[in-house]
Design a protein around this motif. Structure first.
Motif, PDB file in Angstrom:
ATOM      1  N   THR A  45       0.838  -1.199   0.000  1.00 47.01           N
ATOM      2  CA  THR A  45       0.000   0.000   0.000  1.00 47.01           C
ATOM      3  C   THR A  45       0.874   1.251   0.000  1.00 47.01           C
ATOM      4  O   THR A  45       0.694   2.151  -0.826  1.00 47.01           O
ATOM      5  CB  THR A  45      -0.940   0.003   1.218  1.00 47.01           C
ATOM      6  OG1 THR A  45      -1.717  -1.191   1.214  1.00 47.01           O
ATOM      7  CG2 THR A  45      -1.867   1.203   1.197  1.00 47.01           C
ATOM      8  N   LEU A  46       1.832   1.308   0.923  1.00 48.64           N
ATOM      9  CA  LEU A  46       2.740   2.454   0.987  1.00 48.64           C
ATOM     10  C   LEU A  46       3.538   2.582  -0.305  1.00 48.64           C
ATOM     11  O   LEU A  46       3.721   3.682  -0.829  1.00 48.64           O
ATOM     12  CB  LEU A  46       3.684   2.334   2.189  1.00 48.64           C
ATOM     13  CG  LEU A  46       4.715   3.450   2.353  1.00 48.64           C
ATOM     14  CD1 LEU A  46       4.048   4.817   2.469  1.00 48.64           C
ATOM     15  CD2 LEU A  46       5.598   3.173   3.560  1.00 48.64           C
ATOM     16  N   SER A  47       3.975   1.466  -0.841  1.00 41.60           N
ATOM     17  CA  SER A  47       4.733   1.476  -2.088  1.00 41.60           C
ATOM     18  C   SER A  47       3.887   2.046  -3.231  1.00 41.60           C
ATOM     19  O   SER A  47       4.359   2.870  -4.028  1.00 41.60           O
ATOM     20  CB  SER A  47       5.196   0.055  -2.418  1.00 41.60           C
ATOM     21  OG  SER A  47       5.846   0.021  -3.657  1.00 41.60           O
ATOM     22  N   ALA A  48       2.634   1.637  -3.305  1.00 37.19           N
ATOM     23  CA  ALA A  48       1.745   2.134  -4.360  1.00 37.19           C
ATOM     24  C   ALA A  48       1.494   3.634  -4.203  1.00 37.19           C
ATOM     25  O   ALA A  48       1.475   4.377  -5.181  1.00 37.19           O
ATOM     26  CB  ALA A  48       0.426   1.362  -4.346  1.00 37.19           C
ATOM     27  N   VAL A  49       1.326   4.082  -2.952  1.00 36.15           N
ATOM     28  CA  VAL A  49       1.122   5.510  -2.708  1.00 36.15           C
ATOM     29  C   VAL A  49       2.365   6.286  -3.129  1.00 36.15           C
ATOM     30  O   VAL A  49       2.271   7.317  -3.803  1.00 36.15           O
ATOM     31  CB  VAL A  49       0.777   5.777  -1.230  1.00 36.15           C
ATOM     32  CG1 VAL A  49       0.853   7.266  -0.916  1.00 36.15           C
ATOM     33  CG2 VAL A  49      -0.611   5.238  -0.901  1.00 36.15           C
ATOM     34  N   ALA A  52       2.551   6.557  -6.785  1.00 36.70           N
ATOM     35  CA  ALA A  52       1.578   7.526  -7.286  1.00 36.70           C
ATOM     36  C   ALA A  52       2.069   8.954  -7.063  1.00 36.70           C
ATOM     37  O   ALA A  52       1.948   9.810  -7.949  1.00 36.70           O
ATOM     38  CB  ALA A  52       0.224   7.312  -6.597  1.00 36.70           C
ATOM     39  N   VAL A  53       2.651   9.228  -5.896  1.00 33.00           N
ATOM     40  CA  VAL A  53       3.191  10.554  -5.609  1.00 33.00           C
ATOM     41  C   VAL A  53       4.327  10.876  -6.582  1.00 33.00           C
ATOM     42  O   VAL A  53       4.414  11.986  -7.117  1.00 33.00           O
ATOM     43  CB  VAL A  53       3.666  10.662  -4.140  1.00 33.00           C
ATOM     44  CG1 VAL A  53       4.480  11.928  -3.904  1.00 33.00           C
ATOM     45  CG2 VAL A  53       2.466  10.619  -3.191  1.00 33.00           C
ATOM     46  N   ILE A  62      -5.214  10.281  -4.721  1.00 29.87           N
ATOM     47  CA  ILE A  62      -4.785   9.154  -3.874  1.00 29.87           C
ATOM     48  C   ILE A  62      -5.855   8.876  -2.821  1.00 29.87           C
ATOM     49  O   ILE A  62      -6.232   7.726  -2.587  1.00 29.87           O
ATOM     50  CB  ILE A  62      -3.420   9.443  -3.228  1.00 29.87           C
ATOM     51  CG1 ILE A  62      -2.327   9.490  -4.304  1.00 29.87           C
ATOM     52  CG2 ILE A  62      -3.091   8.415  -2.144  1.00 29.87           C
ATOM     53  CD1 ILE A  62      -0.994  10.026  -3.823  1.00 29.87           C
ATOM     54  N   ALA A  63      -6.357   9.937  -2.195  1.00 25.52           N
ATOM     55  CA  ALA A  63      -7.393   9.785  -1.177  1.00 25.52           C
ATOM     56  C   ALA A  63      -8.641   9.130  -1.765  1.00 25.52           C
ATOM     57  O   ALA A  63      -9.226   8.229  -1.160  1.00 25.52           O
ATOM     58  CB  ALA A  63      -7.734  11.138  -0.567  1.00 25.52           C
ATOM     59  N   ALA A  73      -5.161  10.773   4.077  1.00 21.93           N
ATOM     60  CA  ALA A  73      -4.219  10.021   3.238  1.00 21.93           C
ATOM     61  C   ALA A  73      -2.812  10.595   3.378  1.00 21.93           C
ATOM     62  O   ALA A  73      -1.831   9.853   3.530  1.00 21.93           O
ATOM     63  CB  ALA A  73      -4.669  10.053   1.782  1.00 21.93           C
ATOM     64  N   LYS A  74      -2.715  11.905   3.351  1.00 28.95           N
ATOM     65  CA  LYS A  74      -1.403  12.545   3.478  1.00 28.95           C
ATOM     66  C   LYS A  74      -0.807  12.275   4.855  1.00 28.95           C
ATOM     67  O   LYS A  74       0.392  12.047   4.991  1.00 28.95           O
ATOM     68  CB  LYS A  74      -1.534  14.043   3.227  1.00 28.95           C
ATOM     69  CG  LYS A  74      -0.231  14.723   2.962  1.00 28.95           C
ATOM     70  CD  LYS A  74      -0.459  16.138   2.480  1.00 28.95           C
ATOM     71  CE  LYS A  74       0.851  16.764   2.067  1.00 28.95           C
ATOM     72  NZ  LYS A  74       0.673  18.097   1.533  1.00 28.95           N
ATOM     73  N   TRP A  75      -1.633  12.301   5.902  1.00 29.46           N
ATOM     74  CA  TRP A  75      -1.149  12.022   7.257  1.00 29.46           C
ATOM     75  C   TRP A  75      -0.638  10.589   7.339  1.00 29.46           C
ATOM     76  O   TRP A  75       0.391  10.323   7.934  1.00 29.46           O
ATOM     77  CB  TRP A  75      -2.268  12.241   8.272  1.00 29.46           C
ATOM     78  CG  TRP A  75      -1.830  12.060   9.689  1.00 29.46           C
ATOM     79  CD1 TRP A  75      -1.324  13.011  10.526  1.00 29.46           C
ATOM     80  CD2 TRP A  75      -1.853  10.848  10.458  1.00 29.46           C
ATOM     81  NE1 TRP A  75      -1.029  12.468  11.749  1.00 29.46           N
ATOM     82  CE2 TRP A  75      -1.341  11.138  11.739  1.00 29.46           C
ATOM     83  CE3 TRP A  75      -2.251   9.545  10.184  1.00 29.46           C
ATOM     84  CZ2 TRP A  75      -1.223  10.184  12.740  1.00 29.46           C
ATOM     85  CZ3 TRP A  75      -2.127   8.593  11.180  1.00 29.46           C
ATOM     86  CH2 TRP A  75      -1.621   8.909  12.438  1.00 29.46           C
TER      87      TRP A  75
END
Length: 161
Positions: A45-49, A52-53, A62-63, A73-75
């Protein structure tokens, strides 16, 4: 099963997929919750985020993809691993702190009175305004104030001034 998911998540998914349609309802619920918990913790999940960033995807997008609001999502995923860990640790620290509301105040809180009567907090305020219930504000020496509700005729049930 070759997958980008962690072994723990893949195992939880496999367990859910292998449940028989006639499996006990609680077994199905436990398997679903186990998969949800594994997905929440999965590094994928973190890797995908982060991918995306890096691809200039906005936090709003993303949210939307994760079912969260943009600030949440950013937090959760913004910043370095150390920054994320520090935020999560601070959140866990806050969650185990005891409440600062004193437990030895007279009468009932508005929420307690509402629960006892099976009505909303707004209904309690209306009953106080109509005189059906008596309330007063208790101010502690440190300046904190709490609205307390007293059943009519209860001792120490002086109304608000």
């Amino acid at each position: 099963m070759g997958s980008f998911l962690s072994p723990m998540t893949a195992t939880a998914l496999e367990h859910l997929l292998n449940l028989q349609p006639d499996a006990a309802p609680l077994d199905r619920l436990r398997a679903i919750r186990s998969l949800q918990a594994a997905l929440d913790q999965d590094p994928a999940t973190l890797s995908a985020v982060r991918d995306a960033v890096a691809a200039d995807t906005s936090w709003d997008e993303i949210a939307d993809a994760t079912g969260l609001k943009s600030p949440a999502a950013k937090w959760r995923w913004g910043g370095t691993d150390d920054e994320i860990s520090a935020r999560l640790a601070a959140g866990r620290k806050r969650s185990v702190r005891p409440s600062s509301v004193p437990t030895d105040l007279p009468g009932l809180s508005v929420a307690e009175a509402a629960a006892a009567r099976g009505v909303s907090a707004q209904a309690i305020y209306l009953q106080v305004r109509r005189g059906t219930l008596v309330s007063r504000t208790v101010t502690l020496p440190d300046g904190r104030s709490y609205k307390r509700v007293f059943p009519t005729g209860a001792p120490d049930s002086a109304p608000d001034a």
